[in-house]
Design a protein around this motif. Structure first.
Motif, PDB file in Angstrom:
ATOM      1  N   TYR A 242       0.877  -1.165   0.000  1.00  0.00           N
ATOM      2  CA  TYR A 242       0.000   0.000   0.000  1.00  0.00           C
ATOM      3  C   TYR A 242       0.921   1.224   0.000  1.00  0.00           C
ATOM      4  O   TYR A 242       1.671   1.442   0.953  1.00  0.00           O
ATOM      5  CB  TYR A 242      -0.894  -0.002   1.249  1.00  0.00           C
ATOM      6  CG  TYR A 242      -1.809   1.203   1.340  1.00  0.00           C
ATOM      7  CD1 TYR A 242      -2.651   1.539   0.287  1.00  0.00           C
ATOM      8  CD2 TYR A 242      -1.830   1.993   2.488  1.00  0.00           C
ATOM      9  CE1 TYR A 242      -3.491   2.631   0.361  1.00  0.00           C
ATOM     10  CE2 TYR A 242      -2.675   3.089   2.577  1.00  0.00           C
ATOM     11  CZ  TYR A 242      -3.503   3.400   1.516  1.00  0.00           C
ATOM     12  OH  TYR A 242      -4.334   4.500   1.595  1.00  0.00           O
ATOM     13  N   GLY A 243       0.863   1.953  -1.069  1.00  0.00           N
ATOM     14  CA  GLY A 243       1.774   3.093  -1.177  1.00  0.00           C
ATOM     15  C   GLY A 243       1.351   4.009  -2.299  1.00  0.00           C
ATOM     16  O   GLY A 243       0.195   3.989  -2.746  1.00  0.00           O
ATOM     17  N   ARG A 244       2.300   4.778  -2.755  1.00  0.00           N
ATOM     18  CA  ARG A 244       2.000   5.753  -3.806  1.00  0.00           C
ATOM     19  C   ARG A 244       2.764   5.409  -5.077  1.00  0.00           C
ATOM     20  O   ARG A 244       3.871   4.870  -5.019  1.00  0.00           O
ATOM     21  CB  ARG A 244       2.378   7.161  -3.350  1.00  0.00           C
ATOM     22  CG  ARG A 244       1.475   7.702  -2.286  1.00  0.00           C
ATOM     23  CD  ARG A 244       1.810   9.121  -1.900  1.00  0.00           C
ATOM     24  NE  ARG A 244       0.941   9.546  -0.806  1.00  0.00           N
ATOM     25  CZ  ARG A 244      -0.270  10.072  -0.973  1.00  0.00           C
ATOM     26  NH1 ARG A 244      -0.745  10.282  -2.190  1.00  0.00           N
ATOM     27  NH2 ARG A 244      -1.001  10.421   0.078  1.00  0.00           N
ATOM     28  N   ASP A 245       2.153   5.758  -6.174  1.00  0.00           N
ATOM     29  CA  ASP A 245       2.808   5.617  -7.464  1.00  0.00           C
ATOM     30  C   ASP A 245       4.013   6.562  -7.473  1.00  0.00           C
ATOM     31  O   ASP A 245       3.862   7.753  -7.208  1.00  0.00           O
ATOM     32  CB  ASP A 245       1.807   6.010  -8.558  1.00  0.00           C
ATOM     33  CG  ASP A 245       2.285   5.601  -9.936  1.00  0.00           C
ATOM     34  OD1 ASP A 245       3.508   5.637 -10.157  1.00  0.00           O
ATOM     35  OD2 ASP A 245       1.450   5.271 -10.779  1.00  0.00           O
ATOM     36  N   PRO A 246       5.197   6.080  -7.763  1.00  0.00           N
ATOM     37  CA  PRO A 246       6.375   6.964  -7.720  1.00  0.00           C
ATOM     38  C   PRO A 246       6.488   7.896  -8.927  1.00  0.00           C
ATOM     39  O   PRO A 246       7.358   8.765  -8.956  1.00  0.00           O
ATOM     40  CB  PRO A 246       7.538   5.982  -7.674  1.00  0.00           C
ATOM     41  CG  PRO A 246       7.024   4.760  -8.339  1.00  0.00           C
ATOM     42  CD  PRO A 246       5.559   4.695  -8.055  1.00  0.00           C
ATOM     43  N   LEU A 247       5.631   7.672  -9.926  1.00  0.00           N
ATOM     44  CA  LEU A 247       5.617   8.567 -11.094  1.00  0.00           C
ATOM     45  C   LEU A 247       4.365   9.436 -11.012  1.00  0.00           C
ATOM     46  O   LEU A 247       3.265   8.922 -10.781  1.00  0.00           O
ATOM     47  CB  LEU A 247       5.603   7.757 -12.397  1.00  0.00           C
ATOM     48  CG  LEU A 247       6.859   6.936 -12.675  1.00  0.00           C
ATOM     49  CD1 LEU A 247       6.625   5.982 -13.837  1.00  0.00           C
ATOM     50  CD2 LEU A 247       8.034   7.850 -12.999  1.00  0.00           C
ATOM     51  N   PRO A 248       4.493  10.746 -11.221  1.00  0.00           N
ATOM     52  CA  PRO A 248       3.339  11.637 -11.019  1.00  0.00           C
ATOM     53  C   PRO A 248       2.363  11.603 -12.190  1.00  0.00           C
ATOM     54  O   PRO A 248       2.733  11.300 -13.322  1.00  0.00           O
ATOM     55  CB  PRO A 248       3.995  13.010 -10.891  1.00  0.00           C
ATOM     56  CG  PRO A 248       5.239  12.913 -11.705  1.00  0.00           C
ATOM     57  CD  PRO A 248       5.703  11.493 -11.598  1.00  0.00           C
ATOM     58  N   LEU A 249       1.101  11.952 -11.867  1.00  0.00           N
ATOM     59  CA  LEU A 249       0.060  12.074 -12.893  1.00  0.00           C
ATOM     60  C   LEU A 249      -0.583  13.453 -12.755  1.00  0.00           C
ATOM     61  O   LEU A 249      -0.715  13.974 -11.649  1.00  0.00           O
ATOM     62  CB  LEU A 249      -1.006  10.996 -12.699  1.00  0.00           C
ATOM     63  CG  LEU A 249      -0.633   9.583 -13.138  1.00  0.00           C
ATOM     64  CD1 LEU A 249      -1.697   8.596 -12.685  1.00  0.00           C
ATOM     65  CD2 LEU A 249      -0.476   9.517 -14.652  1.00  0.00           C
ATOM     66  N   PRO A 250      -1.034  14.033 -13.887  1.00  0.00           N
ATOM     67  CA  PRO A 250      -1.619  15.383 -13.815  1.00  0.00           C
ATOM     68  C   PRO A 250      -3.071  15.348 -13.327  1.00  0.00           C
ATOM     69  O   PRO A 250      -3.836  14.468 -13.712  1.00  0.00           O
ATOM     70  CB  PRO A 250      -1.550  15.864 -15.268  1.00  0.00           C
ATOM     71  CG  PRO A 250      -1.555  14.620 -16.081  1.00  0.00           C
ATOM     72  CD  PRO A 250      -0.904  13.550 -15.262  1.00  0.00           C
ATOM     73  N   THR A 251      -3.412  16.305 -12.467  1.00  0.00           N
ATOM     74  CA  THR A 251      -4.814  16.433 -12.041  1.00  0.00           C
ATOM     75  C   THR A 251      -5.454  17.676 -12.625  1.00  0.00           C
ATOM     76  O   THR A 251      -6.668  17.759 -12.708  1.00  0.00           O
ATOM     77  CB  THR A 251      -4.942  16.528 -10.509  1.00  0.00           C
ATOM     78  OG1 THR A 251      -4.095  17.574 -10.057  1.00  0.00           O
ATOM     79  CG2 THR A 251      -4.602  15.240  -9.856  1.00  0.00           C
ATOM     80  N   SER A 252      -4.650  18.644 -12.970  1.00  0.00           N
ATOM     81  CA  SER A 252      -5.233  19.820 -13.616  1.00  0.00           C
ATOM     82  C   SER A 252      -4.223  20.450 -14.554  1.00  0.00           C
ATOM     83  O   SER A 252      -3.001  20.383 -14.329  1.00  0.00           O
ATOM     84  CB  SER A 252      -5.702  20.830 -12.564  1.00  0.00           C
ATOM     85  OG  SER A 252      -4.610  21.561 -12.087  1.00  0.00           O
ATOM     86  N   VAL A 253      -4.766  21.025 -15.607  1.00  0.00           N
ATOM     87  CA  VAL A 253      -3.928  21.720 -16.582  1.00  0.00           C
ATOM     88  C   VAL A 253      -4.578  23.076 -16.861  1.00  0.00           C
ATOM     89  O   VAL A 253      -5.778  23.136 -17.126  1.00  0.00           O
ATOM     90  CB  VAL A 253      -3.825  20.905 -17.891  1.00  0.00           C
ATOM     91  CG1 VAL A 253      -3.136  21.727 -18.974  1.00  0.00           C
ATOM     92  CG2 VAL A 253      -3.072  19.624 -17.661  1.00  0.00           C
TER      93      VAL A 253
END
Lengths: 453, 250
Positions: A242-253
């Motif tokens: 249980y953790g976080r994705d180490p690569l980021p994803l965009p939530t807003s542009v």
């Protein structure tokens, strides 16, 4: 608790035992490596220049073992931009210190069958060769993207209980989140998230903001556990993270256009979404053929929607709709592999992958077939990898426009003990939104020399 | 049950008639000699030693490898390189039923390896993984022939039907007095002789042990001397040594 405090606490806890006896000498081992890659297209720029001192220090006072591994590196060309930079040697010869691992390990901690490891460490799970979808505790070290499978060390406490000689349960707690490092040039845009803008708008400038999780017990932590055992002549394991994705994803542009100059600008906000990962792997043999398989089911905790904004009072322009970047539905990454050594000594390793490390979501997973052959001569002094590479298909409906291949032959020679000289090539081609297609203008040759001590 | 026993006895009688009593007696002797050789080669409950491997090419140039070896019973063995630096820490664990693991410190984890490696050179030496397999010869081979000289029993081995071997046959010269092997000639699947191993034995306490094996690969014109030092028997090696937990501890 910051990194230093975390590591120091672990060491202080174990220090009394460490100083009480000196039965083993301090071990110093490592290597000096030099790695240079030349682009084959364009002006034949250097793509990579690295000189690395890989140093490992180890002290063992049974049952305690303390290990430190650091890289001291000169990396890349000079980064001088003005005459003022000539007064800064670190800009003329950029270098860095990378603490890869720094941990204390106790075999038989409190109980005879319990092992504890505390400090910065890499925890490698899975049975596949370099591509391990179940290995999700450490962030990817993508700085050198051609070194697939490299991980960064994480500050962690690992407890492993050995129930028998073949079965164990490992639990891991990583107190703070650490993002993956991104590739250096010439691959720095390889994992950039694609965002389509209307054709009428010229190429925009970009900026972004990373929303890092709070550095506390609950938000930034990663936990994992793995049961490992052996049955029917097969090694297997079941795992959960249980953790976080180490690569980021965009939530807003946010797309804005300067009213005076007409120059557009895109600003993105990126997050590291949380997920549950349930994994399983096995390794064994069928007849004389080695086989392995690895599977990880990723379950996103929330749906992630990229919202597209126009600032207030902005001149209206046609804009893309909001887009679901990550659905709240499980998706599965798989690796199945096999290896064999033929009578003439040729070693062959084949792996099928569904889902590369940066691919997320059911409809985003590509298929990869990776092959490696190797033959040694002159009592292992000369090692040749004539067929090494693979193919990938990202959309089976239109494979002609969504495929890629890569070819990475290499020849290594160990003329004397402890010195290996390797010459290799990296060749890529393909079409579509595919990681290897994105490398197709970046074919290169490589010279690598490693001296171990 | 009785019916089954009757059938087995009939089958044995038929075998005797087909093979000839004299040949069977010779094979039985060969089996006894082979078992006695196994008892010498695999003497002791456990054994640990340091090994120096000297690789000698056709020009006489030498390269040196050093390792530690632990063995328990006849089918548990751990082999860990200590030199040169580039190979230090690489370890090989052999367990019953052809379960084998390789540990490479650079990867930080073990790797299960299948038996396809058995015919491969072990770390560039003239020994294959099969040569280093910790399993009695009498469990893997059937003695086919017997010749007796003044000092040696000479027997010929062929792999048992259910054993995967890259040797079509092995001819062993066994010391008549102490039953240790002095010379082994190995033949490839095409029947060509391609390896010769010469053994030197010494005695420690109640046990004879291999002091040196000089393996010559006739095809490659290359040889390896494997020299055993600091040999110790029956030190009570823990089963824990032959586990992945210990294998990855470097």
């Amino acid at each position: 608790m910051n990194t230093n405090t975390f590591i120091l606490s672990g060491l202080l806890l174990l220090l009394p035992g460490w100083i009480s006896a000196q039965e083993h000498p301090l071990i110093l081992r490592g290597s000096v490596e030099t790695d240079h890659r030349l682009m084959l297209r364009g002006d034949q720029d250097w793509a990579w220049n690295e000189n690395r001192l890989d140093l490992t220090l180890e002290k063992r006072v049974s049952p305690l073992r303390v290990v430190g591994n650091v890289w001291i590196r000169h990396l890349g060309p000079s980064i001088v931009e003005g005459s003022g930079d000539l007064f800064h040697k670190d800009k003329i010869n950029p270098w860095n210190l990378d603490i890869r691992e720094l941990y204390a390990e106790v075999h038989g901690f409190l109980f005879e069958d319990l092992d504890m490891k505390v400090g910065r460490q890499t925890i490698a799970w899975g049975t596949a060769d370099r591509f391990n979808p179940t290995s999700n505790l450490n962030p990817h070290d993508l700085e050198d993207v051609l070194d697939f499978g490299r991980m960064m060390g994480s500050d962690a406490i690992s407890l492993q209980w050995h129930f028998s000689h073949q079965s164990s349960l490992q639990t891991v707690y990583i107190p703070r989140f650490q993002p993956a490092s991104m590739p250096l040039r010439p691959f720095s845009d390889l994992f950039a998230f694609p965002f389509e803008i209307p054709d009428i708008i010229p190429a925009p400038g970009t900026s972004d903001q990373l929303i890092m999780p709070r550095n506390n017990f609950s938000e930034g932590a990663t936990i994992g556990m793995r049961w490992r055992s052996f049955a029917a002549n097969t090694d297997y394991s079941l795992s959960y993270v249980y953790g976080r994705d180490p690569l980021p994803l965009p939530t807003s542009v946010t797309l804005s256009i300067n009213q005076d100059t007409g120059v557009p600008h895109i600003h993105a906000t990126l997050v590291y979404p949380r997920h549950h990962i349930i994994g399983a792997d096995l390794a064994g043999s069928i007849g004389r053929v080695g086989v392995w398989g690895e599977m990880a089911v990723f379950i996103p905790e929330t749906e992630l929607i990229m919202q597209v904004h126009l600032p207030p009072h902005q001149m209206p322009i046609p804009m893309p709709d909001d887009e679901v970047i990550l659905k709240k539905e499980p998706y599965t990454k798989i690796v199945v592999g096999s290896d064999y050594t033929f009578a003439n000594g040729t070693y062959m390793n084949v792996q099928y992958l569904r889902g590369f490390l940066h691919e997320r979501g059911r409809d985003q997973l590509s298929d990869y077939l990776i092959l490696q052959t190797e033959r040694t001569f002159l009592q292992n002094r000369l090692r040749i990898q004539p067929l090494a590479g693979g193919v990938s298909i990202s959309e089976w409906d239109d494979p002609a426009n969504h495929h890629a291949w890569f070819y990475t032959p290499e020849v290594s020679y160990q003329g004397i003990d402890n010195l290996v000289v390797s010459i290799g090539g990296y060749f890529f081609d393909g079409n579509g939104n595919n990681i290897f297609a994105g490398m197709k203008e970046k074919n290169m040759m490589r010279l690598h020399v490693k001296a171990s001590f | 049950m009785y019916a089954m026993k009757t059938m087995m006895i009939k089958a044995l009688l038929l075998l005797l008639a087909l093979s000839g009593a004299g040949e069977l007696a010779m094979a039985a002797d060969a089996e006894t000699i082979l078992r006695r050789m196994d008892d010498v080669v695999f003497a002791g409950e456990d054994q640990k030693s340091s090994i120096t491997l000297i690789l000698i090419d056709r020009s006489g140039h030498e390269r040196i490898r050093e390792a530690r070896v632990w063995q328990k019973g006849v089918n548990k063995r751990l082999f860990r390189f200590t030199a040169p630096a580039a190979e230090a820490g690489i370890a090989f664990l052999s367990l019953p039923d052809e379960v084998m693991y390789l540990y490479m410190p650079a990867y930080g984890r073990e790797r299960r390896i299948a038996s396809h490696v058995k015919n491969q050179s072990f770390a560039g030496t003239d020994f294959s993984y099969e040569d280093l397999e910790a399993e009695k010869y009498s469990k893997r081979f059937s003695p086919k022939d017997l010749e007796e000289t003044e000092d040696h029993y000479i027997i010929q081995l062929e792999p048992l039907p259910d054993v995967r071997s890259d040797y079509s046959k092995i001819i062993i010269h066994i010391n008549k007095k102490h039953f240790y092997p002095e010379k082994m000639k190995s033949f490839d699947r095409g029947g060509q002789e391609f390896k010769v191993a010469e053994y030197t034995f010494d005695k420690k306490g109640d046990y004879w042990y291999t002091k040196e094996i000089h393996m010559t690969n006739l095809k490659r014109d290359h040889s390896t001397r494997m020299i055993f030092e600091e040999v110790a028997f029956d030190t009570g090696l823990d089963d824990e040594i032959f586990t992945i937990r210990n294998l990855t501890r470097y």
